[in-house]
Design an enzyme around this catalytic site. Structure first.
Site, PDB file in Angstrom:
ATOM      1  N   ARG A 268       0.819  -1.218   0.000  1.00 11.43           N
ATOM      2  CA  ARG A 268       0.000   0.000   0.000  1.00 11.43           C
ATOM      3  C   ARG A 268       0.851   1.265   0.000  1.00 11.43           C
ATOM      4  O   ARG A 268       0.313   2.374  -0.044  1.00 11.43           O
ATOM      5  CB  ARG A 268      -0.954  -0.014   1.195  1.00 11.43           C
ATOM      6  N   LYS A 512      -7.383 -15.848   2.588  1.00 12.15           N
ATOM      7  CA  LYS A 512      -6.681 -16.406   1.420  1.00 12.15           C
ATOM      8  C   LYS A 512      -6.458 -17.911   1.581  1.00 12.15           C
ATOM      9  O   LYS A 512      -6.643 -18.684   0.638  1.00 12.15           O
ATOM     10  CB  LYS A 512      -5.339 -15.704   1.221  1.00 12.15           C
TER      11      LYS A 512
END
Length: 547
Positions: A268, A512
Site C-alpha cells: 500500500r 486467502k
C-alpha cells in the site's frame, strides 16, 4: 512498556474532553478572532486549516505531550534510518527511500539502498521513453496505444488513483487501464475494445503468485496468443513488476523487462516504486519524478519540522483526539476535485490495512480504539448522498475537505461554484443553525407561527462538526505527491501513538488460506474440510447448482 491509555498524558486528555465537549466552535471562534490564522499551516505546496476542530491550544499541548511520551520523534527517525520497525516481519519501512530526491544515503543493514532505487528508476525511465516514443513495438510491429495494469491491492489502487488524478497530464496516444478483480467481468470488459497488437500488459505481483493477479494475467495471455497466433508474442506485450525471475520467465516474459522492488516496500506504500510504472507511462517519466519530488518535500517536512508545526503530526493527533476521546468511529475524506475520486478508496487501504490492528507491537491486546473506518466521495456528489448524516445525524464524523485554487478545466463558473460549496459545507458543519435562528428564518419567509414552530426542529443543525480543509494551488504531480505522503505520515503518527505495527497485514491471510481449500473442494465437486455448518451448506449449494 505500559499501554498508551495507561499514561498520565492519555488520562489528562480524557479529563480535558469532559470539559471541552460542552464547548461550541462558535464560541471558540468568537473568543479568538485570529483562531484561523493560528490554526493553519503550510508545507510542500499544501495549506491546512484545522481551526474548525473542537480543540483549543490546551488540547494541542496535551496531544503533543502524548506524542512526546510515546517518543514519536524517535519513531520517525527510526523509519528514516532504515531500522526494522515492521517488527513482525523483521523489515525496514522505506517507501521514503523510493522518492529520496536528495539522494542522501539510506541504510538497511549497513548498505545504502539508493543505488538500487536509482538503478530501477533508470530502467523505468528508459522503458517509458521507448514506449511513449513508439520505439517499443508490439509483436506485429504496431505501436502500443493501450497499457493494461494487472494487479490488486497496492499494485492497483495507488497507480489507478494517481493516473486518474493526473488525467490532464496524460498522453492522448497512450491509454492506461486497470484490472484487479478476479471476477471475469473486469478483464473481459476491459479487453473488449482493445487491439491485442497494440496492447501492453504490466503484471504487478512481488512474488508472481498472487492468485487474483496471476489468474487475470494467464487469461490475458491466452487472449493475446489467440489473437496473434504465437506464444512468442508474449515477450513483446507483457512486462512484470516482481522479484521472482523464475516465475516471470516461465510465464513468457523476458526478465530484462522485469522491474524489481524490495521487501522494505509495503504494497500500500508502493506506488513510488516500479509499481508506479503505469503512472510513468501515462504521464511521462518527468511528471512521475515530480510526483516523487512532492512526496519527498513532505517527507522532509515530516522529518524536520517541530511536532507543533508538523502537518502530518497535527492531523494525526487531531484524529487521535476524535477517535479515542470524542468517540468517533469513522473518518471521511471529501475531495472537491473529480480527478481525486479514487483518493478515498486509496486511503481506505492505506489507513485501514495499516492501523486496523487489535494488538500492540509486542502482541498485547489493546484496550482502546485504533484505526477508523475511512470513506468518502468526491465533490458535490456526496452533498446529495450522505452529508445529511454528517450534519444532523447522531454520530460524530470528522471530515477532511480537499480542494484546489485553480482547476485544469476552465469551463464557465464551474470551479468557483464547486469551491463555494466546499467552503460553505465546512462553515455549515461548524456553525450549525440554532432553533431560534431556524424559527426566525421561517417566520421571516411569511410562514404562520404554528407551522414554523413545527418545522423549526427539523431545520435545526447542531453544528460543532469538525473539519480539516486542505487547499493546493493546483492539482499537479508535485502537490499530489505531497498530499499522498501527508496521509501516509498521518497514518504512521497514529500507529505510533497506539503502539501498533502499521506495516504488516496479517488480517488478510486467513481468508486467502481458506479460499484455497474451498477452491480445491469446488474443483473436486465435494466438501472435505471441517467447515462450519453455514459455510459447508453454502459451498455444497454452489457445487450442486453448478452441476
Amino acid at each position: 512498556m505500559p499501554l498508551v491509555n495507561e499514561l498520565p498524558q492519555w488520562q489528562a486528555l480524557q479529563q480535558h474532553w469532559e470539559t471541552l465537549r460542552l464547548q461550541h466552535l462558535r464560541a471558540l471562534f468568537a473568543a479568538d478572532p485570529r483562531r484561523a490564522e493560528r490554526m493553519s499551516i503550510q508545507a510542500a505546496g499544501l495549506y491546512l486549516d484545522y481551526s474548525k476542530n473542537l480543540i483549543t491550544p490546551d488540547t494541542l499541548d496535551l496531544l503533543l505531550a502524548l506524542a512526546e511520551a510515546v517518543d514519536l520523534r524517535g519513531w520517525i527517525e527510526r523509519m528514516f534510518q532504515g531500522e526494522p520497525i515492521n517488527n513482525t516481519e523483521g523489515r525496514a519501512v522505506l517507501h521514503i527511500a523510493l522518492r529520496n530526491r536528495s539522494n542522501h544515503p539510506i541504510l538497511v543493514e549497513g548498505c545504502d539502498v539508493m543505488p538500487k532505487v536509482n538503478r530501477v528508476l533508470g530502467q523505468m525511465e528508459s522503458f517509458v521513453n521507448r514506449v511513449r516514443s513508439g520505439d517499443w513495438r508490439g509483436y506485429t510491429g504496431e505501436r502500443i496505444t493501450d497499457v493494461v495494469n494487472i494487479g490488486i491491492g497496492g499494485s492497483n489502487l495507488g497507480p489507478k488513483m494517481v493516473c486518474t488524478a493526473l488525467t490532464p497530464y496524460q498522453s492522448e496516444a497512450l491509454r492506461v487501464h486497470f484490472v484487479s478483480n478476479i471476477d471475469a467481468a473486469h478483464l473481459v470488459e476491459t479487453l473488449r475494445h482493445l487491439d491485442p497488437a497494440r496492447t501492453l500488459f504490466i503484471v504487478a505481483s512481488k512474488t508472481f503468485t498472487t492468485q487474483e493477479t496471476l489468474t487475470n494475467a494467464h487469461s490475458a495471455r491466452d487472449w493475446l496468443v489467440a489473437a496473434l497466433g504465437d506464444p512468442k508474442a508474449v515477450a513483446r506485450h507483457f512486462v512484470a513488476v516482481s522479484t521472482n525471475a523464475e516465475r516471470v520467465a516461465a510465464f513468457g516474459i523476458d526478465t530484462a523487462n522485469m522491474f524489481v522492488f524490495w521487501d522494505w516496500v509495503g504494497g500500500r506504500y508502493s506506488l513510488w516504486s516500479a509499481i508506479g510504472l503505469p503512472i510513468a507511462l501515462s504521464v511521462g517519466f518527468e511528471r512521475f519524478s515530480e510526483l516523487l519530488a512532492g512526496a519527498h518535500a513532505m517527507d522532509e517536512h515530516f522529518r524536520t519540522a517541530p511536532l507543533a508545526e508538523n502537518m502530518p503530526v497535527l492531523m494525526g493527533l487531531i484524529g487521535i483526539w476524535y477517535i479515542n476521546f470524542a468517540g468517533a468511529r469513522t473518518q471521511t475524506v471529501l475531495p472537491y476535485d473529480q480527478s481525486l475520486r479514487y483518493l478515498p478508496a486509496y486511503l481506505q487501504q492505506g489507513d485501514m490495512e495499516s492501523n486496523g490492528k487489535g494488538v500492540t507491537r509486542d502482541g498485547t491486546p489493546v484496550a482502546y480504539s485504533t484505526g477508523p473506518v475511512v470513506w468518502g466521495e468526491p465533490g458535490t456528489d456526496g452533498q446529495h448522498a450522505f452529508y445529511q448524516l454528517i450534519h444532523q445525524g447522531t454520530q460524530l464524523i470528522p471530515a477532511d475537505f480537499i480542494g484546489a485554487i485553480h482547476s485544469h478545466y476552465a469551463l464557465g463558473d464551474h470551479h468557483p461554484k464547486l469551491m463555494a460549496n466546499l467552503f460553505a459545507q465546512t462553515e455549515a458543519l461548524m456553525r450549525g443553525r440554532t432553533y431560534d435562528e431556524a424559527l426566525a428564518e421561517l417566520l421571516a419567509s411569511g410562514m404562520d407561527e404554528a407551522h414554523a414552530r413545527f418545522l423549526a426542529p427539523h431545520r435545526t443543525f447542531p453544528g460543532n462538526r469538525p473539519t480539516n480543509t486542505l487547499l493546493m494551488e493546483r492539482l499537479t504531480p508535485h502537490t499530489l505527491g505531497a498530499l499522498i505522503a501527508l496521509y501516509e505520515h498521518r497514518i504512521f503518527t497514529q500507529g505510533v501513538i497506539w503502539g501498533i505495527n502499521s506495516f504488516d497485514q496479517w488480517g488478510v491471510e486467513l481468508g486467502k488460506q481458506l479460499a484455497g481449500v474451498i477452491l480445491d473442494e469446488i474443483r473436486q465437486g465435494k466438501t472435505t474440510a471441517d467447515h462450519d455448518p453455514s459455510t459447508r451448506l453454502l459451498v455444497e449449494r454452489f457445487i450442486q447448482q453448478r452441476r
